[in-house]
Scaffold this motif. Structure first.
Motif, PDB file in Angstrom:
ATOM      1  N   THR A   1       0.832  -1.206   0.000  1.00  0.00           N
ATOM      2  CA  THR A   1       0.000   0.000   0.000  1.00  0.00           C
ATOM      3  C   THR A   1       0.862   1.249   0.000  1.00  0.00           C
TER       4      THR A   1
ATOM      5  N   ARG B   1       2.365   1.647  -3.488  1.00  0.00           N
ATOM      6  CA  ARG B   1       1.380   2.189  -4.434  1.00  0.00           C
ATOM      7  C   ARG B   1       1.189   3.692  -4.233  1.00  0.00           C
ATOM      8  N   ASN B   2       1.109   4.106  -2.992  1.00  0.00           N
ATOM      9  CA  ASN B   2       0.929   5.532  -2.710  1.00  0.00           C
ATOM     10  C   ASN B   2       2.153   6.333  -3.153  1.00  0.00           C
TER      11      ASN B   2
ATOM     12  N   HIS C   1       4.212   5.575  -5.539  1.00  0.00           N
ATOM     13  CA  HIS C   1       4.211   5.619  -7.003  1.00  0.00           C
ATOM     14  C   HIS C   1       3.224   6.657  -7.526  1.00  0.00           C
ATOM     15  N   ALA C   2       2.024   6.659  -6.965  1.00  0.00           N
ATOM     16  CA  ALA C   2       0.986   7.584  -7.439  1.00  0.00           C
ATOM     17  C   ALA C   2       1.418   9.034  -7.265  1.00  0.00           C
TER      18      ALA C   2
ATOM     19  N   GLU D   1       3.254  -7.491  -9.910  1.00  0.00           N
ATOM     20  CA  GLU D   1       2.563  -6.445  -9.158  1.00  0.00           C
ATOM     21  C   GLU D   1       3.577  -5.502  -8.526  1.00  0.00           C
ATOM     22  N   TYR D   2       4.611  -6.071  -7.911  1.00  0.00           N
ATOM     23  CA  TYR D   2       5.680  -5.216  -7.395  1.00  0.00           C
ATOM     24  C   TYR D   2       6.314  -4.412  -8.531  1.00  0.00           C
TER      25      TYR D   2
ATOM     26  N   TYR E   1       5.305  -0.679 -10.335  1.00  0.00           N
ATOM     27  CA  TYR E   1       5.393   0.626  -9.678  1.00  0.00           C
ATOM     28  C   TYR E   1       6.768   1.277  -9.811  1.00  0.00           C
TER      29      TYR E   1
END
Length: 326
Positions: A131, A134-135, A137-138, A167-168, A171
């Protein structure tokens, strides 16, 4: 290894290495890969692609890129670094994001990339929260900042969490993975990225002395490691828990087993009478090899060459040394 099809990899003629690069890139969802003799070289090629001379890379202060690659980014690439601290190396995405300064004026250094390590070596094999990744990266994407993943032990994170390698991979612009640690190959890491980036990295690999001939003999071992040794990393994780629990029983301040997530056991000897060098020397007398990585910090790493019986012997020996040392 003896039966490997080999050729001149500088010219792209080693079929075994070509297939290995394609295989690792596919696993991580990238277009292309580049075989390197070390993880340090893979990391340095990766960050060089993202950070121009005089620009800035952000890293956690105990990351391998900062602590264990001897200033290579600065020496070879003119890259400046700024660091943040996190307990056990665990990523809180807001920290590097709050530090980042993208596209600054001509009077200030611009942040071009952020490097994350998963698992975190000197943090004791810490797995980074997906999580948080992901944050990071965004937000970094919005700021125009690239991400590099030092995934030397990404296989361990994958096995421990069940999160796919792809999935890893999605990003990060550049990723390094190592095949000679827990996977057991004798030599080798792979950098993956876009085809355009890998074309550039190939030139720099040659410039830095990493171009090799007939290297398929090593590539064959890496293929074997990928085929046979990923799933068995779970055994190494269990062995690390055995070590941590045995040590915790006699010296609770030295290690907390709940934070031993993968194959690394970090030992904090601050509250003991030992320096890490003294502890390592005592352990060696009992046939157990320990890395002394700081005045009061030592590291244990489990791997496929150490059986459960040997782990239990090591656990007993280390516990005996630490009994009454607090």
């Amino acid at each position: 290894m003896a039966q490997a099809h080999v050729g001149d990899d500088v010219y792209g003629e080693d079929a075994t290495i070509n297939s290995l690069e394609e295989r690792v890139a596919s696993l991580l969802g990238k277009e292309a890969g580049l075989f390197t003799p070390s993880g340090s070289m893979a990391n340095q090629l990766g960050i060089r692609l993202l950070v121009s001379p005089g620009e800035e890379l952000l890293c956690e202060e105990d990351s391998h890129i900062v602590r264990a690659e001897l200033g290579a980014g600065a020496v070879q690439g003119g890259i400046t670094t700024r660091t943040w601290y996190s307990k056990r190396g665990s990523l809180d995405s807001q920290v590097p994001l709050s530090m980042a300064r993208a596209n600054t004026s001509p009077y200030l250094v611009s942040t071009s990339a952020i490097a994350i390590e998963n698992t975190h070596n000197f943090g004791g094999g810490t797995i980074q929260d997906i999580t948080e990744i992901r944050n990071l990266h965004a937000r970094a994407s919005e700021m125009g900042i690239s991400l590099h993943l030092d995934g030397a032990r990404l296989w361990n994170a994958h096995v421990a969490t069940g999160i796919s390698l792809s999935e890893y991979g999605k990003y990060f612009e550049t990723i390094s993975v190592c095949l000679s640690k827990g996977l057991g190959a004798p030599v080798g890491s792979v950098l993956v990225s876009s085809a355009e980036n890998i074309k550039k990295a190939r030139v720099w690999r040659k410039r830095l002395g990493g171009g090799m001939r007939q290297v398929g003999i090593l590539g064959a071992a890496c293929h074997y490691a990928l085929e046979n040794n990923i799933s068995r990393l779970e055994i190494d994780h269990k062995h690390a828990k055995i070590l941590a629990e045995a040590i915790h029983k006699v010296a609770s301040s030295v290690v907390d087993p709940q934070y031993v997530q993968t194959n690394i056991v970090g030992l904090d000897l601050v509250d003991t009478s030992f320096t890490s060098a003294e502890f390592a020397a005592r352990a060696k007398e009992k046939g157990v090899l320990v890395s002394a990585l700081g005045p009061k910090y030592a590291r244990l790493v489990t791997h496929l060459d150490v059986s459960k019986d040997e782990i239990e012997i090591a656990a007993k020996s280390l516990a005996e040394i630490l009994t009454g040392a607090q």
